[in-house]
Structures are given as C-alpha cells and as structure tokens.
Write an enzyme that holds these catalytic residues in place. Structure first.
Site, PDB file in Angstrom:
ATOM      1  N   ARG A  81      30.541  17.226 -33.546  1.00 53.54           N
ATOM      2  CA  ARG A  81      29.443  18.023 -34.073  1.00 53.54           C
ATOM      3  C   ARG A  81      28.705  17.181 -35.106  1.00 53.54           C
ATOM      4  O   ARG A  81      29.177  17.000 -36.224  1.00 53.54           O
ATOM      5  CB  ARG A  81      29.980  19.321 -34.687  1.00 53.54           C
ATOM      6  N   HIS A 117      28.357  23.024 -39.239  1.00 56.19           N
ATOM      7  CA  HIS A 117      28.993  24.068 -38.425  1.00 56.19           C
ATOM      8  C   HIS A 117      27.976  25.164 -38.115  1.00 56.19           C
ATOM      9  O   HIS A 117      27.815  25.578 -36.967  1.00 56.19           O
ATOM     10  CB  HIS A 117      30.187  24.647 -39.169  1.00 56.19           C
ATOM     11  N   TYR A 163      32.764  17.705 -46.938  1.00 61.87           N
ATOM     12  CA  TYR A 163      34.115  17.523 -46.411  1.00 61.87           C
ATOM     13  C   TYR A 163      34.266  16.373 -45.421  1.00 61.87           C
ATOM     14  O   TYR A 163      35.382  16.096 -44.984  1.00 61.87           O
ATOM     15  CB  TYR A 163      34.621  18.824 -45.776  1.00 61.87           C
TER      16      TYR A 163
END
Length: 382
Positions: free
Chosen positions: A275, A279, A288
């Site tokens: 990805r 998200h 992160y």
C-alpha cells in the site's frame, strides 16, 4: 531479444502444477513471471498465458484504477468526500485477479477494491458517491455480481463462504472470490469462514492482498510464518504470488478459480503487494513506516513494469500510451464533475431498507426524526 508468444497452458494442468508447488513455495518464493525491470522470467512449474493484447488490456485497466484513486484522494483532501481508502500500489493484484473472473462468478470486496469494481463494470462515480455519503449502498450488487463494500474487517469472508455454499447446492459451476487484507486474517470471522469453506467444499477463492500493513501494524507482528500457509492448517491449498506482477496474479487466480469450481473445495491466494498511500485518508503513514521502505516498493510499481515490458518488446506504441493517458484524465474529470454536482440525499431514506418489510420501531424512529427535522423549520420561521 524479443520474447515469443507463449500459449497459455490448460487450466487443469496449471491447477495440478499449483498443487505441487504449494509444498515447495517456502523455498522457491512467490510465483512470479514479470520482474520489476519488465523482463519475463521462466518458472519451473508454470507457464504464463502470454498475450500482448491481454497485457495491454491489463495496463489500461491498471491506469484507470490509479486515475480513479488519485482523483478520489484529491477530492477527499479538498473536502468533497468524507473518507477514501487508497489503492495505489495494489493495481496488479486487483486487475489481474478480476480479469480471471467469469461474468457469473461473484466477488465480495472489502473497501479498497476500486480496481475490481472497475473491471466488473461498476461506475467509479457510484463507488465515490459511497464515500461522499449520498447513498446507502452505491450500486446494485446483483447487476454486476459485485457485492457492496464492507468496512467491517473480515466479516464478508463469511458472506462469501455462505454464498459459495449456496452455489454448490444449486449445482452451479460459478465460483466466488473474497478480497481482504493481511489484517483480516487475524480476525475470527476469517478463521470461521475458512472452517466452513473447507468442511463444505465451498467453491470460494480467498484472495488476500498482503500490503504489508494492517493500518499501522506490520505483517510480521501478526504471524510468524507466511500468510498462505494458514490455509494448510484448515485443510485446503494456498500459494503466494507476487502481487505486483499482473501476469502471475492473473494466471494463479484463473487456476484457483478452476480448482474451486470443479468441486475441489476452497483455495487461498496471498498476493504480496504494498500500500503506497495511507490506509485511509484519515491515516498518516509517515508516523509508522520509513521513507526508505516506500522507495523500495515504488521501484516495484506494478504499472511501471508492464509499461517497460510493452515498450522493450515493441508491443505498444507511444500513441497507445498517450491514448490511455487521455482516457484516464477524461475519467478523472468526469468523476470530479459528477461528484461536485451530486444532490444531497433525502434524509428520510435511511429508514426505508432497514427491514424487508415494515417494522413498528423503525416507524416510530422515522416519525421522531421527521419531527426533529421539522423543528428546525419552525425555528427559522420565528
């Protein structure tokens, strides 16, 4: 040196090879035909159905999917959509698998399968209107055999399994495919779906797009071994495929669908992809994950490798690419124009389809909400 056309092998032979490959996948790595550099590689167990015309069709649909995604992301950033789950980087996994489906097969998406929706003939405007909040569904799932999006992670794997069991009971040779991410495999609903599908030999392909992150949780925090091996514990085969290789994804999905539709029970595919965006647009992936990781996966872009291959092998002209770019831009413009002119929905419509028939509690709530809305009109008149 140009690559000669390779005729596709029979699906049954390919399925047999897949079964044999399952037990060697750990040492052989994911099934792969098209490398990031755009070169074809030989696989000892499988022969891709190589057709330049088909590869151009894959390229076009991947470009359309990315255009939809880019425009919808921009619309959300500009306040036109409430939310958007980006798909950038996962185009090969979605387009390759969707092209393997028959018209009578049924797809159960999660909430990011915009490329699959495109291939099933769902108007991308209908997908976008869902995230604008002006529809209670978006499209008729029976019209395209493409179910409504499901934001409850993993729950639709059970719906897909039940639908597949129904197909088998009716004697249909249609198949079902259920799309979900790596995070969903940690949900109990998916484990239950695996159990039911295995016990009842349900004709369902579980297609996991392992994009390496379940929101902010990396895949290595979810399990100790490869995802595809979870299928073996439930008694059915699973394989891992390079999810950024549209040729490999298409071939493996086609074989898996043939496996399930001929009465052999379920099949699990782990498409290893990435990805590249957030998200959802409410997420900040820079908090992160490392920029170097993103750069590493950008070098494996699923669209770039197909374009490079088509150019290097002389299978597409600049006119072809320019035409696709124009079509993608026109599609983005249509989405933007129609989104910005969408009428607001009737607020009372939310009560209309809670139950198939009338219900006294819903009738009471409808009346209360109507009175609440009318109270604003009364205040304005004073």
């Amino acid at each position: 040196m140009s690559v000669p056309r390779i005729e596709p092998s029979p699906a049954t032979a390919f399925s047999d090879a897949l079964s044999a490959f399952t037990f060697r996948a750990e040492e052989s790595g994911p099934i792969q035909f098209l490398m990031p550099a755009g070169t074809l590689v030989h696989h000892p167990d499988h022969t891709p159905g190589y057709d330049p015309g088909r590869l151009r069709a894959f390229y076009r649909d991947m470009m359309m999917a990315r255009s939809i995604d880019t425009e919808a992301t921009a619309l959300q950033r500009q306040g036109e959509l409430g939310l958007w789950p980006p798909l950038a980087g996962q185009e090969a996994a979605q387009i390759g698998s969707a092209h393997a489906l028959r018209a009578d097969d049924y797809a159960f998406p999660s909430y990011r399968e915009h490329g699959v929706a495109w291939c099933r003939g769902v108007d991308p405007v209908d997908v976008v209107r869902l995230y604008r909040g002006v529809t209670n569904g978006g499209w008729d799932p029976r019209e395209k055999n493409f179910h409504l999006y499901t934001l409850v992670v993993g729950s639709h794997a059970l719906h897909a399994t039940g639908y597949a069991m129904g197909l088998a009971k009716r004697g249909s040779d249609a198949a079902v495919i259920a799309y979900f991410g790596d995070g969903a495999t940690s949900e109990g609903d998916v484990a239950e779906a695996f159990t039911f599908a295995a016990v009842y030999d349900a004709p369902v392909v579980f297609f996991c797009q392992n994009n390496q992150w379940a929101i902010s949780e990396p895949v290595e925090r979810q399990l100790r071994g490869p995802l595809y091996q979870r299928a073996h514990g439930f008694g059915f085969p699973g394989v891992q495929v390079d999810g950024n290789d549209v040729l490999a994804v298409h071939a493996v999905t086609q074989a898996a669908l043939e496996h399930v539709r001929t009465g052999n029970g379920p099949f699990f595919i782990e498409a290893s992809t990435y990805r590249m965006g957030a998200h959802t647009t409410s997420d900040d992936p820079t908090r992160y994950r490392r920029a170097a990781e993103l750069d590493e996966w950008r070098a494996k872009d699923p669209i770039d490798r197909v374009r490079t291959h088509l150019i290097s092998e002389g299978h597409a002209t600049q006119e072809f690419f320019d035409g696709i770019d124009t079509e993608a831009a026109d599609l983005a413009y249509r989405i933007r124009r129609q989104v910005r002119t969408m009428p607001n929905p009737d607020r009372m419509e939310v009560f209309n389809h809670v139950y198939a028939d009338g219900h006294t509690l819903v009738d009471e709530e409808r009346a209360q909400f109507a009175a609440y809305q009318e109270s604003f009109a009364d205040e304005g008149a004073k």
